[in-house]
Design a protein around this motif. Structure first.
Motif, PDB file in Angstrom:
ATOM      1  N   ALA A 387      -0.584  10.446 -57.786  1.00 32.58           N
ATOM      2  CA  ALA A 387      -0.892   9.074 -57.341  1.00 32.58           C
ATOM      3  C   ALA A 387      -1.248   9.125 -55.863  1.00 32.58           C
ATOM      4  O   ALA A 387      -0.670   9.912 -55.104  1.00 32.58           O
ATOM      5  CB  ALA A 387       0.310   8.163 -57.567  1.00 32.58           C
ATOM      6  N   LEU A 388      -2.194   8.289 -55.470  1.00 31.02           N
ATOM      7  CA  LEU A 388      -2.525   8.174 -54.056  1.00 31.02           C
ATOM      8  C   LEU A 388      -1.491   7.279 -53.377  1.00 31.02           C
ATOM      9  O   LEU A 388      -0.667   6.652 -54.047  1.00 31.02           O
ATOM     10  CB  LEU A 388      -3.931   7.588 -53.886  1.00 31.02           C
ATOM     11  CG  LEU A 388      -5.055   8.412 -54.526  1.00 31.02           C
ATOM     12  CD1 LEU A 388      -6.400   7.721 -54.326  1.00 31.02           C
ATOM     13  CD2 LEU A 388      -5.096   9.824 -53.981  1.00 31.02           C
ATOM     14  N   VAL A 389      -1.541   7.228 -52.049  1.00 31.65           N
ATOM     15  CA  VAL A 389      -0.587   6.406 -51.308  1.00 31.65           C
ATOM     16  C   VAL A 389      -1.098   4.966 -51.306  1.00 31.65           C
ATOM     17  O   VAL A 389      -2.148   4.676 -50.738  1.00 31.65           O
ATOM     18  CB  VAL A 389      -0.451   6.929 -49.854  1.00 31.65           C
ATOM     19  CG1 VAL A 389       0.554   6.088 -49.085  1.00 31.65           C
ATOM     20  CG2 VAL A 389      -0.047   8.396 -49.855  1.00 31.65           C
ATOM     21  N   GLY A 390      -0.381   4.093 -51.970  1.00 35.09           N
ATOM     22  CA  GLY A 390      -0.775   2.686 -52.030  1.00 35.09           C
ATOM     23  C   GLY A 390      -0.042   1.897 -50.971  1.00 35.09           C
ATOM     24  O   GLY A 390       0.938   2.351 -50.395  1.00 35.09           O
ATOM     25  N   ASN A 391      -0.570   0.710 -50.697  1.00 34.81           N
ATOM     26  CA  ASN A 391       0.104  -0.182 -49.762  1.00 34.81           C
ATOM     27  C   ASN A 391       0.824  -1.243 -50.582  1.00 34.81           C
ATOM     28  O   ASN A 391       0.197  -2.089 -51.206  1.00 34.81           O
ATOM     29  CB  ASN A 391      -0.929  -0.817 -48.819  1.00 34.81           C
ATOM     30  CG  ASN A 391      -0.277  -1.701 -47.778  1.00 34.81           C
ATOM     31  OD1 ASN A 391       0.740  -2.347 -48.036  1.00 34.81           O
ATOM     32  ND2 ASN A 391      -0.866  -1.749 -46.599  1.00 34.81           N
ATOM     33  N   ASP A 392       2.165  -1.168 -50.592  1.00 32.27           N
ATOM     34  CA  ASP A 392       2.948  -2.094 -51.412  1.00 32.27           C
ATOM     35  C   ASP A 392       2.753  -3.531 -50.959  1.00 32.27           C
ATOM     36  O   ASP A 392       2.930  -4.457 -51.730  1.00 32.27           O
ATOM     37  CB  ASP A 392       4.440  -1.752 -51.338  1.00 32.27           C
ATOM     38  CG  ASP A 392       4.729  -0.455 -52.062  1.00 32.27           C
ATOM     39  OD1 ASP A 392       3.907  -0.064 -52.920  1.00 32.27           O
ATOM     40  OD2 ASP A 392       5.756   0.161 -51.760  1.00 32.27           O
ATOM     41  N   ARG A 393       2.405  -3.685 -49.693  1.00 34.46           N
ATOM     42  CA  ARG A 393       2.308  -5.040 -49.181  1.00 34.46           C
ATOM     43  C   ARG A 393       0.992  -5.708 -49.596  1.00 34.46           C
ATOM     44  O   ARG A 393       0.966  -6.863 -49.986  1.00 34.46           O
ATOM     45  CB  ARG A 393       2.440  -5.044 -47.652  1.00 34.46           C
ATOM     46  CG  ARG A 393       2.658  -6.424 -47.088  1.00 34.46           C
ATOM     47  CD  ARG A 393       2.920  -6.390 -45.613  1.00 34.46           C
ATOM     48  NE  ARG A 393       1.761  -6.022 -44.848  1.00 34.46           N
ATOM     49  CZ  ARG A 393       0.655  -6.764 -44.755  1.00 34.46           C
ATOM     50  NH1 ARG A 393       0.567  -7.894 -45.405  1.00 34.46           N
ATOM     51  NH2 ARG A 393      -0.360  -6.360 -44.044  1.00 34.46           N
TER      52      ARG A 393
END
Ligand SMILES: [Zn+2]
Length: 406
Positions: A387-393
């Motif tokens: 998985a790539l690094v997502g922005n939870d916000r």
């Protein structure tokens, strides 16, 4: 062409721009910035006004706190993908009636899956719901789901014979990649609505297998400007037909700025810059009038040890590699100095790209990497991830992420 409308087409709408200028003049933080500004009665006069940056808009909104003439005033996340949420405002309906006058990708017979995340003050789910409401179709308000939930939901959607789905391209890629992996087909799906990020050409590969009849229908906009333009399957994915209540201008520096000509607009959008570069051009679909071609974000050049790294160029190279479905650049900093650059790769099921060869190629062909890491090339890495690094916000997956070393 530097404006999306002629002086004649914009004449009435400029009254809205003059009112917005008046509001901005009253923002104490702006000091003398608008003191000399002339009330715009022509497009040339409008182009002479100072542009607004993201932070400016948030500064203005904190002072203005606008509220809708009718119904509720909704607060949404606005601006930057990092830091604390900034706030933008919209009335119920989210200005979609004006969009619907010109663009109707959905009709009464559609069964539309709204896969934009709902909650966390995200706007896209609600504006898509507003559009679907106007079209009178059937709506499945799905929002975001977790990794384990995809197969079950996909089965449900196949049983319901859904005809349309909408989401950000990175979320849509998850849906179709999971469908492909699980062998689930959506033969009745004909429409893929998207907004929030650039279209990803790799989506076409999964669509060809999962939903061969599906075609893309894109919107361009932001939580500050709301929907500015849209396109059809006949238009290139980076080209949008802008609406008459949205005035688009291209500056000498190639940056796009947006001015709302909608009297109901709550955000003070006057020469507002999203950071996107672009041009006004004719669309190959044949529809007359200028269309806006978005050339990507100017800020996609990131400083690495004092040198500019062109993220889009780097990712274009890695995404040409067979089996690579998407790449992401993660820069790890310590005390503001880039310590390490990781190029993360998502791959198709079963694909095993030669990451060592790709890394060597990137190091030799990318001036910034070879120069900045000449003494520690081992700090440039290429690796396959789940998985790539997502922005939870924000719910988005950015093309690059800068993080502090832990
Ligand atoms: Zn077109």
């Amino acid at each position: 062409m530097s404006f999306s409308l002629t002086d004649e087409q914009a004449a009435d709408g400029l009254a809205v721009a003059r009112r917005t200028l008046e509001l901005l003049r009253g923002v104490p933080e702006f000091g003398e910035r608008y003191a000399q500004a002339q009330e715009p009665t022509t497009l040339a006069e409008l182009a002479a006004l100072p542009p607004l940056a993201k932070d400016d808009l948030n500064t203005a909104l904190a002072h203005l706190e606008p509220s809708a003439e009718q119904g509720a005033t909704w607060l949404f996340q606005s601006g930057g993908s990092t830091g604390a949420p900034k706030v933008g405002y919209a009335p119920t309906g989210f200005y979609m009636a004006k969009v619907f006058e010109h663009w109707q990708p959905l009709d009464r017979d559609d069964i539309f899956v709204n896969a934009w995340g709902a909650g966390r003050m995200w706007g896209a789910h609600f504006l898509a719901a507003g559009l679907a409401d106007l079209s009178g179709c059937r709506i499945i308000a799905l929002g975001s789901v977790t990794r384990e939930e995809y197969p079950e939901w996909l089965g449900f959607l196949a049983d319901r014979k859904v005809t349309a789905i909408g989401g950000t391209p990175s979320v849509l890629r998850l849906w179709f990649a999971h469908a492909r992996a699980a062998g689930i087909e959506l033969p009745s799906l004909r429409k893929v609505l998207w907004l929030g990020e650039a279209w990803q050409p790799q989506l076409e590969e999964d669509l060809a297998v999962v939903a061969p009849k599906a075609r893309r229908h894109g919107m361009f906009g932001s939580t500050e400007t709301w929907v500015v333009g849209s396109n059809t399957p006949e238009c290139p994915a980076d080209t949008f037909h802008t609406f008459p209540h949205q005035l688009v201008h291209v500056g000498d520096d190639g940056l796009l700025d947006f001015t709302s000509l909608d009297p109901a607009m709550l955000n003070p959008v006057l020469r507002y810059r999203t950071g996107d570069a672009g041009e006004l051009t004719s669309c190959p679909c044949g529809r007359p009038g200028p269309a806006m071609r978005v050339l990507g974000r100017r800020d996609n050049v990131v400083q690495v040890r004092g040198l500019g790294l062109h993220i889009d160029e780097l990712l274009a190279r890695v995404e040409r590699e067979p089996g690579v479905t998407r790449g992401q650049v993660v820069i790890t900093e310590q005390g503001r100095r880039a310590q390490q650059v990781d190029v993360l790769l998502l791959t198709a099921a079963g694909a095993e790209p030669d990451t060592d060869a790709l890394r060597r190629e990137l190091l030799s062909a990318t001036f910034t990497l070879s120069t900045a890491f000449v003494h520690d090339p081992e700090h440039v890495r290429v690796r396959v991830v789940d998985a790539l690094v997502g922005n939870d916000r924000t719910g988005k997956t950015a093309s690059f992420v800068v993080r502090e070393a832990s």
